[in-house]
Design a protein around this motif. Structure first.
Motif, PDB file in Angstrom:
ATOM      1  N   HIS A  11       0.713  -1.331   0.130  1.00 23.38           N
ATOM      2  CA  HIS A  11       0.044   0.022   0.051  1.00 23.38           C
ATOM      3  C   HIS A  11       0.803   1.213  -0.170  1.00 23.38           C
ATOM      4  O   HIS A  11       1.721   1.092   0.522  1.00 23.38           O
ATOM      5  N   CYS A  44      -2.908  -0.344   5.672  1.00 24.98           N
ATOM      6  CA  CYS A  44      -4.111  -1.147   5.140  1.00 24.98           C
ATOM      7  C   CYS A  44      -5.277  -0.706   5.994  1.00 24.98           C
ATOM      8  O   CYS A  44      -6.473  -0.761   5.679  1.00 24.98           O
ATOM      9  N   ASP A  48      -8.787   0.523   5.346  1.00 22.96           N
ATOM     10  CA  ASP A  48     -10.049  -0.337   5.535  1.00 22.96           C
ATOM     11  C   ASP A  48     -11.205   0.493   5.886  1.00 22.96           C
ATOM     12  O   ASP A  48     -12.268  -0.237   6.072  1.00 22.96           O
ATOM     13  N   CYS A  79      -2.773  -7.264   6.908  1.00 24.16           N
ATOM     14  CA  CYS A  79      -3.163  -6.905   5.534  1.00 24.16           C
ATOM     15  C   CYS A  79      -3.320  -8.377   4.656  1.00 24.16           C
ATOM     16  O   CYS A  79      -2.652  -9.152   4.730  1.00 24.16           O
ATOM     17  N   HIS A  81      -3.986  -8.122   1.342  1.00 25.29           N
ATOM     18  CA  HIS A  81      -3.624  -7.627   0.131  1.00 25.29           C
ATOM     19  C   HIS A  81      -2.252  -8.223  -0.444  1.00 25.29           C
ATOM     20  O   HIS A  81      -1.668  -8.365  -1.403  1.00 25.29           O
ATOM     21  N   ARG A  82      -1.606  -8.605   0.788  1.00 23.45           N
ATOM     22  CA  ARG A  82      -0.064  -9.138   0.392  1.00 23.45           C
ATOM     23  C   ARG A  82      -0.028 -10.352  -0.492  1.00 23.45           C
ATOM     24  O   ARG A  82      -0.863 -11.292  -0.317  1.00 23.45           O
ATOM     25  N   THR A  83       0.740 -10.404  -1.415  1.00 28.48           N
ATOM     26  CA  THR A  83       0.845 -11.487  -2.090  1.00 28.48           C
ATOM     27  C   THR A  83       2.052 -12.399  -2.102  1.00 28.48           C
ATOM     28  O   THR A  83       2.170 -13.655  -2.535  1.00 28.48           O
TER      29      THR A  83
END
Length: 101
Positions: A11, A44, A48, A79, A81-83
């Motif tokens: 982010h 994050c 949110d 988070c 959204h972490r890959t």
């Protein structure tokens, strides 16, 4: 002095969060002392928020928690959204499944 701002791993901090963190040199120094993952968690958490009032409260709380020595937001499962890693069971239940209607 550089105008570069330290963001998170996934982010980017929005202007309002950056302004709050830059408002006091000590707070900015604490922010910059966090790991990129730590900064990412705070960003994050702030992003949110569903309402502007909640977002403003979380931005203020970010500054307070930094001053308290915290390196991650209190009571935030992390988070999603972490890959680089799969969401944990608690993240799945609270953040992902909880958003489904």
């Amino acid at each position: 002095m550089s105008d570069a701002f330290a963001h998170g791993t996934v982010h980017q901090a929005a202007d309002d969060l950056q302004a709050a963190l830059r408002s006091a040199p000590h707070i900015l120094q604490l922010w910059e002392g966090l790991t990129p993952l730590g900064r990412n968690e705070f960003i994050c958490w702030v992003d949110d928020a569903k309402q502007a009032k909640t977002r403003a409260r979380r931005i203020a709380r970010t500054c307070e928690e930094l001053l308290e020595g915290k390196r991650r937001p209190c009571c935030w499962p992390g988070c999603i959204h972490r890959t680089d890693k799969a969401p944990g069971k608690w993240q799945q239940a609270v953040l992902i499944d909880g958003k489904k209607s």
